[in-house]
Scaffold this active site. Structure first.
Site, PDB file in Angstrom:
ATOM      1  N   THR A  17       0.814  -1.222   0.000  1.00 51.40           N
ATOM      2  CA  THR A  17       0.000   0.000   0.000  1.00 51.40           C
ATOM      3  C   THR A  17       0.849   1.275   0.000  1.00 51.40           C
ATOM      4  O   THR A  17       0.325   2.373  -0.113  1.00 51.40           O
ATOM      5  CB  THR A  17      -0.959   0.035   1.215  1.00 51.40           C
ATOM      6  OG1 THR A  17      -0.168  -0.062   2.407  1.00 51.40           O
ATOM      7  CG2 THR A  17      -1.950  -1.107   1.175  1.00 51.40           C
ATOM      8  N   GLY A  18       2.169   1.127   0.117  1.00 53.01           N
ATOM      9  CA  GLY A  18       3.041   2.307   0.091  1.00 53.01           C
ATOM     10  C   GLY A  18       3.272   2.796  -1.335  1.00 53.01           C
ATOM     11  O   GLY A  18       2.859   2.146  -2.304  1.00 53.01           O
ATOM     12  N   ARG A  19       3.977   3.929  -1.450  1.00 56.58           N
ATOM     13  CA  ARG A  19       4.246   4.528  -2.764  1.00 56.58           C
ATOM     14  C   ARG A  19       5.014   3.559  -3.659  1.00 56.58           C
ATOM     15  O   ARG A  19       4.626   3.276  -4.795  1.00 56.58           O
ATOM     16  CB  ARG A  19       5.057   5.818  -2.563  1.00 56.58           C
ATOM     17  CG  ARG A  19       5.246   6.646  -3.803  1.00 56.58           C
ATOM     18  CD  ARG A  19       6.022   7.930  -3.497  1.00 56.58           C
ATOM     19  NE  ARG A  19       7.405   7.646  -3.180  1.00 56.58           N
ATOM     20  CZ  ARG A  19       8.461   8.124  -3.867  1.00 56.58           C
ATOM     21  NH1 ARG A  19       8.254   8.914  -4.901  1.00 56.58           N
ATOM     22  NH2 ARG A  19       9.693   7.835  -3.519  1.00 56.58           N
ATOM     23  N   LYS A  43      -4.195  -3.031   7.226  1.00 51.15           N
ATOM     24  CA  LYS A  43      -4.855  -2.652   5.968  1.00 51.15           C
ATOM     25  C   LYS A  43      -5.597  -3.845   5.365  1.00 51.15           C
ATOM     26  O   LYS A  43      -5.949  -3.821   4.187  1.00 51.15           O
ATOM     27  CB  LYS A  43      -3.819  -2.125   4.961  1.00 51.15           C
ATOM     28  CG  LYS A  43      -3.127  -0.832   5.385  1.00 51.15           C
ATOM     29  CD  LYS A  43      -3.937   0.396   4.983  1.00 51.15           C
ATOM     30  CE  LYS A  43      -3.366   1.708   5.518  1.00 51.15           C
ATOM     31  NZ  LYS A  43      -2.252   2.202   4.734  1.00 51.15           N
ATOM     32  N   GLU A 216      31.965  -6.210 -10.105  1.00 48.56           N
ATOM     33  CA  GLU A 216      32.545  -4.956  -9.610  1.00 48.56           C
ATOM     34  C   GLU A 216      33.678  -5.282  -8.649  1.00 48.56           C
ATOM     35  O   GLU A 216      33.746  -6.386  -8.107  1.00 48.56           O
ATOM     36  CB  GLU A 216      31.491  -4.144  -8.840  1.00 48.56           C
ATOM     37  CG  GLU A 216      30.489  -3.436  -9.723  1.00 48.56           C
ATOM     38  CD  GLU A 216      29.412  -2.737  -8.907  1.00 48.56           C
ATOM     39  OE1 GLU A 216      29.552  -2.611  -7.678  1.00 48.56           O
ATOM     40  OE2 GLU A 216      28.419  -2.315  -9.520  1.00 48.56           O
ATOM     41  N   HIS A 255      44.324  -2.356   3.819  1.00 45.15           N
ATOM     42  CA  HIS A 255      44.648  -2.709   5.201  1.00 45.15           C
ATOM     43  C   HIS A 255      44.702  -4.219   5.395  1.00 45.15           C
ATOM     44  O   HIS A 255      44.206  -4.984   4.571  1.00 45.15           O
ATOM     45  CB  HIS A 255      43.736  -2.007   6.220  1.00 45.15           C
ATOM     46  CG  HIS A 255      42.301  -2.350   6.141  1.00 45.15           C
ATOM     47  ND1 HIS A 255      41.836  -3.618   6.378  1.00 45.15           N
ATOM     48  CD2 HIS A 255      41.224  -1.595   5.885  1.00 45.15           C
ATOM     49  CE1 HIS A 255      40.531  -3.622   6.262  1.00 45.15           C
ATOM     50  NE2 HIS A 255      40.130  -2.408   5.951  1.00 45.15           N
TER      51      HIS A 255
END
Lengths: 304, 525
Positions: A17-19, A43, A216, A255
């Site tokens: 239900t979030g953006r 909800k 990477e 290191h």
């Protein structure tokens, strides 16, 4: 066939239900993913784009008769509890999209997943997409773009970068090479599924005939893949590009803690390990498609 | 968070996620690991006072993030407080990279009998912490990988005691020290968990002549992502850098903190071009991997990168605007190069609006090449190029089908043709801004100004690019939504500003704060 995701897998979205949840639900549904439930506490009873919302993953599992994959789209600081909830409800595969998930939270999730026999992808992943079949996460951004950009075919793509997973698959497609599945393993240092884990899945997938890696600097995933190749556990051709040659190698790689890991993590160590294991490692990102084509020719498989 | 000029911020004492030796040692001490007595000094007088209080020979160590401090003369010994003052003066004259040493740790000199090496890192294959323990410790550890014990650490329960006891029990160290050593090593895992460290390194952990176990040095890095739940550490820049944060890095970090829509990362790498380089480039990437790949591409065609920047993850137009302003606060740039993965999932037009606004305000006079490939790339390129046609510099947008190698070459030819050097300047704004003829509304981090007499001309464009924000039937602008909701519409309002200007009606302006930037960038317009 594809790996990890196809149209048969039953998917739940935590934070629907979030953006972000709504936007990515639209992508997944529009691309053909079988999204059967959403979860947002308090909800229950609502619907998002026709997907029923439940209070908990457990409720969603009970009501739908089973969830194969839970996609987590909640703010980073709530990711740990969302992931532990899904693992507790018996879900065996999680996709953890958010970035900025604290590393010790990721390690706790890993511990809980191991105990429960579950797996996770991410955190900080754009997701997984099997062209023409289904997507989890946010790869492609919009269904229409995802449909236009990614073509089905014989190459499996594994990337440590979200943007570059789309980019790698797109440029392969432009060169006439289709994709079985694109997997963005995530950009963080503690990841659920790592490059070697995904490579083993591609090894067992009859529709994947070559593997393309966007690697990477940092960590040991590329070296671990090389070890699997040397051990004969990954036998399909591997083509790789390792980003970060121009990045400054700061104290992070000099290191003692890093050095006694055996010179792992540098650009040169990754390219050397992969080349020695028989992979084709290209120096320019733009050289990937041609190298992939050559790799496929060696297996006599058509590129689309 | 209060903002002030950079000098004031420096005086407040900025701390980053990588801790200095003295900060790490304070944490060790809290968790029961002994450390030599001592304190940090920022002047010879202070060092003298500390040495006097310690009352004996002292060791003085620069507090800087570098390996091999002894080799650059960063470690000195003093027998008297007066000698400590002299030594401190010399140590404070050292620069590490571009950064002067600001603090010296003054500690009691300890008599060392045995040195061990201990570090906690994350084992990415095990997805768990691990401790590396070398019982013969000290310098040259990297050449003796075989002597290092790898001890598993459980994320909640700490180090595996059996492995630890086994490693120490098999050593030639005096039996009396086995228990305290094991205790110290186990406590390192406890400290790491309590502050959510990404790594802790103690080199050396020592046994003194009188049998005490002590941490003689400490390097600790806290997980950037967890800093928010550790206010006790006083870290206000949650970034791991290989140098103390620069003024621009601090400003950029606070921009990121204030706006969580998308990610913004900024790090300065070079202030001068390398020998033989084509020039210093303001770099604006998008996405970690894409940025790195693009950086490789631009370096391959012979440029030096001034800064690393990444705006991605669906950033707001305001965030991209602020990033561009910060990048262009660096002097001596020969051009501006933007590129990400090339196939971005995010809607690229928001980035185009942010860039177009920044370039217009600064009247950009060095070439800019921006690869905007991805969703809505055609619209994004149209916005960028059209909104920048009046600017003195060539500003070009590229699509996903344009490879980084090719546009890198294009960038090089534009830079050579322009032969221009950028100096930071203050931004321009339309003349109605701040006058009584303008209507203004507060937004998050700024103000939107509308030229009231031209409201009716601007209205159709405003309604197209920010529908529903304003009432449609008034002669002066009035809000159709509540002020709080309006305040978060900065991206839409930036779109209105740029689109109105493109249509010849420069009647909307979004004034966005970047606290501290004027003091750093300076310059008249």
């Amino acid at each position: 066939m594809a790996i990890i995701i196809d149209e048969t897998k039953r998917v739940c979205i935590q934070g629907i239900t979030g953006r972000e949840g709504r936007a990515r639900a639209a992508l997944m549904l529009g691309y053909g993913t079988n999204v059967v439930a959403g979860v947002t506490p308090k909800k229950a009873g609502e619907e998002v784009l026709g997907v029923p919302v439940f209070d908990s993953v457990k409720d969603a599992v009970t009501a739908t008769g089973g969830i194969d994959i839970s996609v987590i789209l909640v703010p980073a600081k709530f990711v740990k509890s969302a992931a532990l909830e899904a693992i507790g409800a018996g879900v065996k595969l999680l996709l953890i999209v958010p970035d900025r998930v604290p590393m010790w939270d990721a390690m706790e999730i890993a511990d809980a997943a191991k105990t429960a026999g579950a797996q996770f992808i991410g955190p900080n992943t754009l997701g997984v997409l099997s062209p023409g079949r289904a997507v989890i996460g946010m790869m492609g951004g919009k269904a229409e773009s995802a449909k236009a950009w990614f073509k089905p075919g014989p190459v499996g793509v594994i990337s440590r970068s979200g943007g570059m997973s789309s980019s790698t698959a797109y440029y392969l497609g432009k060169a006439g090479i289709g994709i079985s599945t694109i997997v963005h393993v995530g950009g963080d240092s503690v990841l659920g599924m790592r490059i070697p884990d995904v490579a083993l899945q591609f090894e067992n997938d009859p529709d994947t005939h070559a593997i393309v890696i966007f690697g990477e600097i940092g960590g040991s995933m590329e070296e671990d893949l090389a070890a699997l190749m040397t051990a004969g556990k990954v036998t399909k051709p591997v083509v790789a590009y390792i980003g970060g040659k121009a990045a400054k190698e700061g104290t992070r790689f000099s290191h003692a803690g890093a050095i006694i890991e055996g010179n792992r993590g540098t650009h040169i160590s990754k390219t050397t390990a992969l080349r020695n294991a028989g992979a084709i490692v290209v120096d320019g990102f733009g050289d990937l498609p041609e190298a992939a084509k050559k790799a496929l020719e060696s297996t006599s498989v058509r590129s689309m | 968070m209060m903002f002030g000029p950079p000098a004031a911020m420096a005086a407040m004492g900025t701390s980053v996620a990588r801790l200095h030796e003295y900060q790490g040692k304070a944490l060790l001490k809290e968790h029961g690991i002994a450390v030599p007595k001592g304190s940090v000094a920022s002047s010879p007088a202070e060092a003298e006072r500390i040495a006097r209080e310690l009352g004996g020979p002292v060791v003085l160590k620069i507090q800087a993030w570098t390996t091999g401090r002894a080799a650059i003369g960063g470690v000195k010994f003093a027998d008297t407080p007066e000698e400590a003052a002299i030594a401190t003066k010399e140590l404070l004259d050292i620069t590490v990279g571009n950064f002067p040493v600001e603090q010296v740790l003054v500690e009691e000199k300890i008599a060392i009998k045995h040195e061990l090496f201990v570090s906690l890192t994350v084992d990415d294959a095990a997805r768990a912490p691990m401790i590396l323990l070398a019982l013969e410790g000290g310098t040259g550890i990297e050449d003796r990988a075989g002597d290092v014990a790898k001890l598993p650490v459980h994320v909640r329960d700490g180090v595996d005691r059996d492995s630890l006891d086994h490693a120490i029990g098999n050593s030639s160290l005096p039996k009396a020290q086995h228990a305290p050593l094991a205790e110290a090593v186990a406590s390192i895992a406890t400290v790491a968990k309590s502050v959510e460290a990404r790594s802790v390194e103690i080199n050396p952990l020592v046994v003194t002549d009188d049998g005490r176990v002590m941490a003689a040095d400490c390097r600790m890095t806290v997980d950037d992502y967890a800093v928010f739940r550790h206010p006790e550490l006083g870290i206000d820049i949650a970034r791991e850098l290989d140098h103390p944060p620069t003024a621009l890095e601090r400003i950029a970090y606070h921009v990121e903190e204030a706006d969580h829509r998308g990610t913004f990362y900024f790090a300065q790498l070079n202030t001068k071009p390398d020998a033989g380089s084509k020039g210093l480039v303001g770099f604006h990437g998008a996405g970690g991997g894409g940025s790195m790949m693009s950086m490789d591409a631009i370096t391959n065609v012979g440029f030096t990168i001034a800064n690393f920047t990444d705006t991605s993850g669906n950033p707001s137009a305001a965030k991209v605007y602020r990033a561009a302003r910060i990048i262009l606060s660096q002097p001596d740039l020969c051009g501006y190069f933007g590129s990400g993965s090339g196939v971005a999932s995010q809607e690229q037009f928001w980035s185009a609006y942010g860039l177009a606004k920044a370039f217009w305000e600064l009247e950009l006079s060095i070439p800019a090449v921006i690869r905007l490939g991805g969703n809505s790339e055609d619209r994004a390129i149209d916005i960028l190029q059209d909104a920048c046609t009046d600017l003195p510099a060539a500003i070009e947008g590229y699509r996903k089908d344009d490879t980084p190698g090719v546009i890198g070459q294009r960038f090089a030819s534009l830079v050579i043709a322009a032969s221009a050097t950028w100096q930071p300047r203050s931004p321009r704004k339309p003349s109605f801004v701040g006058t009584s003829g303008a209507t203004s509304f507060a937004i998050t981090g700024g103000t939107v100004w509308i030229d009231t007499p031209r409201w009716n001309d601007a209205l159709p464009t405003v309604q197209e690019f920010a529908p529903g924000l304003f009432d449609a039937d008034t002669s002066a602008p009035t809000l159709a939504i509540d002020a709080e909701a309006f305040a978060g519409k900065d991206s839409e309002l930036i779109a209105c500003e740029v689109e109105c200007r493109r249509r010849g009606c420069d009647a909307v302006f979004v004034e966005l704060d970047i606290p501290g930037l004027t003091e750093v960038a300076g310059g008249a317009h």
